[in-house]
Design a protein around this motif. Structure first.
Motif, PDB file in Angstrom:
ATOM      1  N   GLU A  32       3.230  -5.499  -9.529  1.00 50.39           N
ATOM      2  CA  GLU A  32       1.966  -5.181  -8.862  1.00 50.39           C
ATOM      3  C   GLU A  32       1.190  -6.443  -8.510  1.00 50.39           C
ATOM      4  O   GLU A  32       0.659  -6.576  -7.400  1.00 50.39           O
ATOM      5  CB  GLU A  32       1.113  -4.280  -9.758  1.00 50.39           C
ATOM      6  N   ASN A  33       1.131  -7.398  -9.458  1.00 46.48           N
ATOM      7  CA  ASN A  33       0.416  -8.651  -9.191  1.00 46.48           C
ATOM      8  C   ASN A  33       1.076  -9.430  -8.050  1.00 46.48           C
ATOM      9  O   ASN A  33       0.388 -10.006  -7.195  1.00 46.48           O
ATOM     10  CB  ASN A  33       0.377  -9.521 -10.447  1.00 46.48           C
ATOM     11  N   LEU A  34       2.391  -9.451  -8.062  1.00 45.86           N
ATOM     12  CA  LEU A  34       3.101 -10.148  -6.986  1.00 45.86           C
ATOM     13  C   LEU A  34       2.911  -9.430  -5.654  1.00 45.86           C
ATOM     14  O   LEU A  34       2.883 -10.066  -4.597  1.00 45.86           O
ATOM     15  CB  LEU A  34       4.596 -10.251  -7.320  1.00 45.86           C
ATOM     16  N   GLY A  35       2.792  -8.105  -5.703  1.00 45.81           N
ATOM     17  CA  GLY A  35       2.525  -7.339  -4.488  1.00 45.81           C
ATOM     18  C   GLY A  35       1.191  -7.733  -3.871  1.00 45.81           C
ATOM     19  O   GLY A  35       1.068  -7.828  -2.639  1.00 45.81           O
ATOM     20  N   ILE A  36       0.188  -7.964  -4.723  1.00 46.99           N
ATOM     21  CA  ILE A  36      -1.138  -8.384  -4.234  1.00 46.99           C
ATOM     22  C   ILE A  36      -1.042  -9.734  -3.531  1.00 46.99           C
ATOM     23  O   ILE A  36      -1.657  -9.952  -2.481  1.00 46.99           O
ATOM     24  CB  ILE A  36      -2.137  -8.451  -5.408  1.00 46.99           C
ATOM     25  N   THR A  88      -6.288  -4.670   8.982  1.00 48.85           N
ATOM     26  CA  THR A  88      -5.788  -5.500   7.887  1.00 48.85           C
ATOM     27  C   THR A  88      -6.322  -5.023   6.546  1.00 48.85           C
ATOM     28  O   THR A  88      -5.570  -4.890   5.567  1.00 48.85           O
ATOM     29  CB  THR A  88      -6.181  -6.974   8.111  1.00 48.85           C
ATOM     30  N   LEU A  89      -7.609  -4.747   6.483  1.00 45.48           N
ATOM     31  CA  LEU A  89      -8.219  -4.308   5.226  1.00 45.48           C
ATOM     32  C   LEU A  89      -7.707  -2.935   4.804  1.00 45.48           C
ATOM     33  O   LEU A  89      -7.437  -2.699   3.623  1.00 45.48           O
ATOM     34  CB  LEU A  89      -9.750  -4.273   5.383  1.00 45.48           C
ATOM     35  N   SER A  90      -7.560  -2.035   5.769  1.00 44.42           N
ATOM     36  CA  SER A  90      -7.120  -0.678   5.429  1.00 44.42           C
ATOM     37  C   SER A  90      -5.659  -0.651   4.984  1.00 44.42           C
ATOM     38  O   SER A  90      -5.245   0.239   4.241  1.00 44.42           O
ATOM     39  CB  SER A  90      -7.325   0.257   6.620  1.00 44.42           C
ATOM     40  N   ASP A  91      -4.874  -1.655   5.430  1.00 47.57           N
ATOM     41  CA  ASP A  91      -3.448  -1.682   5.090  1.00 47.57           C
ATOM     42  C   ASP A  91      -3.142  -2.456   3.810  1.00 47.57           C
ATOM     43  O   ASP A  91      -2.011  -2.389   3.310  1.00 47.57           O
ATOM     44  CB  ASP A  91      -2.638  -2.314   6.238  1.00 47.57           C
ATOM     45  N   MET A  92      -4.098  -3.192   3.278  1.00 49.43           N
ATOM     46  CA  MET A  92      -3.818  -4.086   2.145  1.00 49.43           C
ATOM     47  C   MET A  92      -3.254  -3.342   0.940  1.00 49.43           C
ATOM     48  O   MET A  92      -2.316  -3.805   0.280  1.00 49.43           O
ATOM     49  CB  MET A  92      -5.089  -4.854   1.742  1.00 49.43           C
ATOM     50  N   ARG A  93      -3.795  -2.178   0.689  1.00 53.46           N
ATOM     51  CA  ARG A  93      -3.326  -1.374  -0.454  1.00 53.46           C
ATOM     52  C   ARG A  93      -1.841  -1.024  -0.296  1.00 53.46           C
ATOM     53  O   ARG A  93      -1.061  -1.088  -1.244  1.00 53.46           O
ATOM     54  CB  ARG A  93      -4.181  -0.112  -0.552  1.00 53.46           C
ATOM     55  N   TYR A  94      -1.469  -0.684   0.928  1.00 57.68           N
ATOM     56  CA  TYR A  94      -0.087  -0.266   1.171  1.00 57.68           C
ATOM     57  C   TYR A  94       0.863  -1.464   1.273  1.00 57.68           C
ATOM     58  O   TYR A  94       2.052  -1.344   0.963  1.00 57.68           O
ATOM     59  CB  TYR A  94      -0.029   0.591   2.434  1.00 57.68           C
ATOM     60  N   GLN A  95       0.335  -2.603   1.709  1.00 61.36           N
ATOM     61  CA  GLN A  95       1.136  -3.834   1.684  1.00 61.36           C
ATOM     62  C   GLN A  95       1.532  -4.171   0.250  1.00 61.36           C
ATOM     63  O   GLN A  95       2.692  -4.507  -0.027  1.00 61.36           O
ATOM     64  CB  GLN A  95       0.341  -4.991   2.304  1.00 61.36           C
ATOM     65  N   LYS A  96       0.561  -4.080  -0.643  1.00 61.80           N
ATOM     66  CA  LYS A  96       0.838  -4.342  -2.061  1.00 61.80           C
ATOM     67  C   LYS A  96       1.853  -3.347  -2.601  1.00 61.80           C
ATOM     68  O   LYS A  96       2.818  -3.716  -3.285  1.00 61.80           O
ATOM     69  CB  LYS A  96      -0.463  -4.245  -2.865  1.00 61.80           C
ATOM     70  N   GLN A  97       1.662  -2.066  -2.264  1.00 60.87           N
ATOM     71  CA  GLN A  97       2.566  -1.016  -2.725  1.00 60.87           C
ATOM     72  C   GLN A  97       3.989  -1.250  -2.197  1.00 60.87           C
ATOM     73  O   GLN A  97       4.969  -1.064  -2.932  1.00 60.87           O
ATOM     74  CB  GLN A  97       2.060   0.344  -2.236  1.00 60.87           C
ATOM     75  N   LEU A  98       4.102  -1.692  -0.955  1.00 60.81           N
ATOM     76  CA  LEU A  98       5.398  -1.927  -0.355  1.00 60.81           C
ATOM     77  C   LEU A  98       6.144  -3.063  -1.060  1.00 60.81           C
ATOM     78  O   LEU A  98       7.324  -2.930  -1.408  1.00 60.81           O
ATOM     79  CB  LEU A  98       5.237  -2.252   1.133  1.00 60.81           C
ATOM     80  N   VAL A  99       5.463  -4.206  -1.267  1.00 57.44           N
ATOM     81  CA  VAL A  99       6.115  -5.338  -1.937  1.00 57.44           C
ATOM     82  C   VAL A  99       6.511  -4.960  -3.360  1.00 57.44           C
ATOM     83  O   VAL A  99       7.593  -5.320  -3.838  1.00 57.44           O
ATOM     84  CB  VAL A  99       5.195  -6.576  -1.927  1.00 57.44           C
ATOM     85  N   GLN A 100       5.659  -4.210  -4.031  1.00 57.06           N
ATOM     86  CA  GLN A 100       5.975  -3.754  -5.390  1.00 57.06           C
ATOM     87  C   GLN A 100       7.250  -2.898  -5.374  1.00 57.06           C
ATOM     88  O   GLN A 100       8.138  -3.053  -6.229  1.00 57.06           O
ATOM     89  CB  GLN A 100       4.803  -2.953  -5.959  1.00 57.06           C
TER      90      GLN A 100
END
Length: 425
Positions: free
Chosen positions: A382-386, A403-415
């Motif tokens: 999760e931290n690396l996803g952030i 960009t702001l609205s997608d940040m949560r899902y960017q983190k989720q995707l990398v995780q």
């Protein structure tokens, strides 16, 4: 030339058969009428100050424009004489040879010319004897007399299949170019007519073709290091093809250094190194390529190397997760069902170009190793996803709201990518 290779090079030079460059359009350009200056007998009132007395009082079937250079269309000229000369050449050739020009692309030399295909095996044998342990094929050198004759067209033919570690497809980066002296198209073998902007040149491999021929050139660009001048801010596929590596060398070298001495470093990738030291690493890669020294002797703080790796990804003109794949991956990350999410992510990853996919795969394997030392470095998936969400991807439209609205899902995707790298890649 060294005696040991003299007979071989001589044989290659004798067997070299240059392409049959077609001279018809060149002859027409030589025949084209030349402008003759006609002096106006009187001064024209209110004439533009940048035109002389030859500027008449009547506009016929054209308009002249000036913005520091003279132009009537896209081409810009230093003088009216050059503008008229080029115009007469274009009109003459396109009038005399319109049918010929329309058929230029129907019988190209590009794919099936004899001299390229015949040279392929022979040149590869010679080049293999002068490789000096380098993965990149040396196409020029003191002992390569025959090779020096090879155009960028034959250069691609001279690359042996075994020398392509990853035969990634890459489109040419054509840009309008002004050729000094006579030049012939390397696709159709016809003369490139006009005074300026006669055709286009690939900025990555140096291929020269007519603008109309560029539409038919296949996506087989083989970037040359003499055209690819930097590592950072260079297109990812261009860089790996120029260096003949499966992934950008900066990714391999930084990850190797981090895994050798930094996996247990607290806050790895989250803690920033000194900005000016990170810029020093960037300059070292741009200057020295894979010879850049990023060892502990030069940069003791591993966060500098981690910062340089993140900067490389941020500086890419096309992100690792491309604009084409981004919307589908974000939609996949929004799925609440883990199995459906994994399946959707797997499908969306197929949209990535091969070099991007391989780079992402290698990075995720590395980040998985980072999470295996979470007790020491405190970096969970999760931290690396952030950290890596906005580093590896950005929305196609440069919108702060998106960009702001997608940040949560960017983190989720990398995780998701980290936790399931063994399944997804």
């Amino acid at each position: 030339m060294a005696a040991s290779s003299g007979s071989s090079a001589s044989s290659d030079a004798e067997e070299y058969q240059p392409p049959v460059w077609k001279s018809y359009l060149y002859q027409l350009q030589q025949e084209a009428p030349r402008p003759r200056r006609t002096i106006c007998p009187h001064m024209v009132e209110n004439r533009p100050k940048y035109y002389g007395r030859e500027f008449g009082h009547q506009t016929l079937n054209y308009r002249l424009f000036y913005d520091g250079k003279h132009f009537v269309g896209e081409k810009r000229f230093e003088s009216i004489h050059d503008l008229v000369t080029d115009g007469l050449i274009m009109l003459y050739i396109e009038t005399k040879a319109s049918e010929y020009i329309a058929k230029m692309t129907t019988n190209p030399i590009y794919e099936h010319i004899g001299y390229a295909t015949q040279l392929r095996e022979k040149v590869c044998r010679r080049l293999s004897r002068h490789r000096n342990g380098s993965k990149k094929i040396p196409l020029q050198g003191e002992n390569n007399t025959a090779v020096e004759k090879i155009t960028s067209l034959v250069r691609r033919a001279a690359l042996a299949p075994s020398d392509h570690h990853c035969n990634y497809e890459k489109a040419h980066s054509f840009k309008v170019h002004t050729f000094r002296g006579p030049h012939w198209c390397e696709y159709c073998a016809n003369f490139m007519w006009g005074l300026i902007a006669q055709g286009v040149r690939c900025s990555d491999c140096g291929l020269n073709v007519h603008k109309q021929c560029s539409k038919y050139v296949p996506n087989d660009c083989q970037p040359d290091l003499k055209h690819v001048k930097k590592v950072y801010s260079c297109d990812l596929t261009t860089l790996v093809k120029a260096h003949n590596t499966p992934r950008p060398m900066v990714v391999d070298l930084c990850i190797r250094e981090i895994e050798d001495r930094g996996l247990k470093s607290e806050g790895l990738y989250r803690v920033s190194g000194f900005t000016e030291h990170i810029e020093d690493v960037k300059l070292a890669f741009d200057r020295d390529g894979d010879k850049a020294d990023i060892s502990a002797r030069t940069y003791q703080d591993i966060n500098i190397i981690a910062g340089a790796l993140k900067l490389y990804f941020r500086d890419l003109p096309i992100p690792v997760i491309t604009y084409e794949a981004y919307p589908k991956l974000i939609e996949a990350a929004k799925l609440s069902d883990p199995d459906k999410r994994l399946e959707a992510v797997h499908e969306a990853l197929t949209l990535l170009p091969p070099a991007h996919f391989e780079t992402l795969r290698y990075l995720m394997i590395h980040l998985k190793k980072v999470t295996q030392h979470e007790k020491e470095n405190l970096m969970s998936p999760e931290n690396l996803g952030i950290v890596f969400g906005p580093t590896l991807m950005r929305p196609p439209e440069e919108s702060t709201l998106a960009t702001l609205s997608d940040m949560r899902y960017q983190k989720q995707l990398v995780q998701t990518l980290i936790e399931n790298e063994d399944v997804l890649f």
